[in-house]
Scaffold this motif. Structure first.
Motif, short mmCIF file in Angstrom:
data_model
loop_
_atom_site.label_atom_id
_atom_site.label_comp_id
_atom_site.label_asym_id
_atom_site.label_seq_id
_atom_site.Cartn_x
_atom_site.Cartn_y
_atom_site.Cartn_z
N MET A 1 -0.80 2.50 -5.18
CA MET A 1 -1.01 1.76 -3.96
C MET A 1 -2.36 2.16 -3.37
N LEU A 2 -3.06 1.17 -2.87
CA LEU A 2 -4.37 1.39 -2.29
C LEU A 2 -4.28 1.34 -0.77
N PHE A 3 -4.83 2.36 -0.11
CA PHE A 3 -4.87 2.44 1.35
C PHE A 3 -6.34 2.35 1.75
N ILE A 4 -6.73 1.18 2.23
CA ILE A 4 -8.13 0.96 2.60
C ILE A 4 -8.24 1.13 4.10
N ASN A 35 -16.82 -1.30 0.22
CA ASN A 35 -16.36 -2.55 0.81
C ASN A 35 -15.60 -3.39 -0.23
N PRO A 36 -14.50 -4.03 0.19
CA PRO A 36 -13.80 -4.90 -0.75
C PRO A 36 -14.74 -6.01 -1.26
N THR A 37 -14.64 -6.30 -2.54
CA THR A 37 -15.49 -7.34 -3.14
C THR A 37 -14.88 -8.72 -2.87
N TYR A 38 -15.68 -9.72 -3.10
CA TYR A 38 -15.21 -11.10 -2.96
C TYR A 38 -13.97 -11.33 -3.84
N GLU A 39 -14.04 -10.86 -5.09
CA GLU A 39 -12.93 -11.05 -6.03
C GLU A 39 -11.66 -10.37 -5.54
N GLU A 40 -11.82 -9.13 -5.06
CA GLU A 40 -10.65 -8.41 -4.54
C GLU A 40 -10.04 -9.15 -3.35
N LEU A 41 -10.88 -9.53 -2.41
CA LEU A 41 -10.40 -10.21 -1.20
C LEU A 41 -9.69 -11.52 -1.55
N LYS A 42 -10.27 -12.25 -2.49
CA LYS A 42 -9.68 -13.53 -2.89
C LYS A 42 -8.28 -13.30 -3.48
N GLU A 43 -8.17 -12.31 -4.36
CA GLU A 43 -6.89 -12.00 -5.00
C GLU A 43 -5.87 -11.50 -3.96
N GLN A 82 -16.58 -14.93 1.27
CA GLN A 82 -17.93 -14.41 0.99
C GLN A 82 -18.41 -13.55 2.16
N LEU A 83 -18.16 -14.01 3.38
CA LEU A 83 -18.56 -13.29 4.58
C LEU A 83 -17.83 -11.94 4.67
N LEU A 84 -16.53 -11.94 4.45
CA LEU A 84 -15.75 -10.70 4.49
C LEU A 84 -16.29 -9.66 3.50
N ALA A 85 -16.75 -10.13 2.36
CA ALA A 85 -17.23 -9.24 1.30
C ALA A 85 -18.58 -8.61 1.64
N THR A 86 -19.25 -9.11 2.70
CA THR A 86 -20.58 -8.58 3.04
C THR A 86 -20.52 -7.28 3.83
N ASN A 87 -19.42 -7.05 4.56
CA ASN A 87 -19.37 -5.87 5.43
C ASN A 87 -17.93 -5.46 5.70
N GLY A 88 -17.61 -4.21 5.35
CA GLY A 88 -16.25 -3.69 5.54
C GLY A 88 -15.79 -3.71 6.98
N MET A 89 -16.74 -3.67 7.92
CA MET A 89 -16.36 -3.65 9.33
C MET A 89 -15.81 -5.01 9.79
N LEU A 95 -5.66 -1.58 5.43
CA LEU A 95 -5.23 -2.60 4.47
C LEU A 95 -4.48 -1.89 3.36
N ILE A 96 -3.27 -2.35 3.11
CA ILE A 96 -2.45 -1.78 2.03
C ILE A 96 -2.40 -2.82 0.90
N VAL A 97 -2.70 -2.36 -0.30
CA VAL A 97 -2.62 -3.25 -1.45
C VAL A 97 -1.75 -2.58 -2.50
N LYS A 98 -0.65 -3.23 -2.82
CA LYS A 98 0.19 -2.72 -3.91
C LYS A 98 0.67 -3.90 -4.74
N GLU A 99 1.31 -3.58 -5.83
CA GLU A 99 1.79 -4.58 -6.78
C GLU A 99 2.43 -5.80 -6.12
N ASP A 100 3.38 -5.56 -5.21
CA ASP A 100 4.17 -6.66 -4.66
C ASP A 100 3.91 -6.95 -3.18
N ALA A 101 2.84 -6.36 -2.62
CA ALA A 101 2.59 -6.60 -1.19
C ALA A 101 1.14 -6.31 -0.82
N VAL A 102 0.65 -7.08 0.14
CA VAL A 102 -0.65 -6.83 0.75
C VAL A 102 -0.41 -6.88 2.26
#
Length: 116
Positions: A1-4, A35-43, A82-89, A95-102
């Motif tokens: 699990m990812l704790f961002i 910072n989360p990438t565009y691909e990560e944020l989209k997924e 795209q905008l979200l991916a430009t700056n983590g702030m 943000l919690i990212v795990k197999e079955d939940a975000v």
């Protein structure tokens, strides 16, 4: 699990204490240093089932300085990601990212239900 999170954020600190108290294992990630990438944020957005607006840190200074409250409705989902991916702030945290939940933000009841 990812704790961002942003370590200086009091809500993130509270969330981290909660995870530790409940012995939840996680990988810690500093949102500004990596910072989360565009691909990560989209997924994550697709997996979460949440409206994209929930991924924005609407109480943040940058959000307000950029007047995003007025601009977001006119932007496509693609442009918003795209905008979200430009700056983590700009990203809602923690943000919690795990197999079955975000999960965005720290809501104890929701975390209890999804993480324990």
């Amino acid at each position: 699990m990812l704790f961002i999170n942003y370590p200086k954020c009091s809500t993130c600190q509270k969330a981290k204490k909660w995870l530790d108290a409940h012995q939840v294992t996680y990988t810690d990630r500093h949102i500004v240093e990596k910072n989360p990438t565009y691909e990560e944020l989209k997924e994550w957005h697709q997996r979460s089932g949440l409206p994209l607006k929930r991924f924005f840190n609407t109480s943040g200074m940058l959000y307000k300085e950029m007047q995003l409250k007025d601009k977001l409705p006119a932007m496509s989902e693609e442009e918003q990601l795209q905008l979200l991916a430009t700056n983590g702030m700009l990203v809602k945290r923690p943000l919690i990212v795990k197999e079955d939940a975000v999960l965005t933000g720290f809501k104890e009841a929701e975390w209890e239900e999804k993480l324990l």
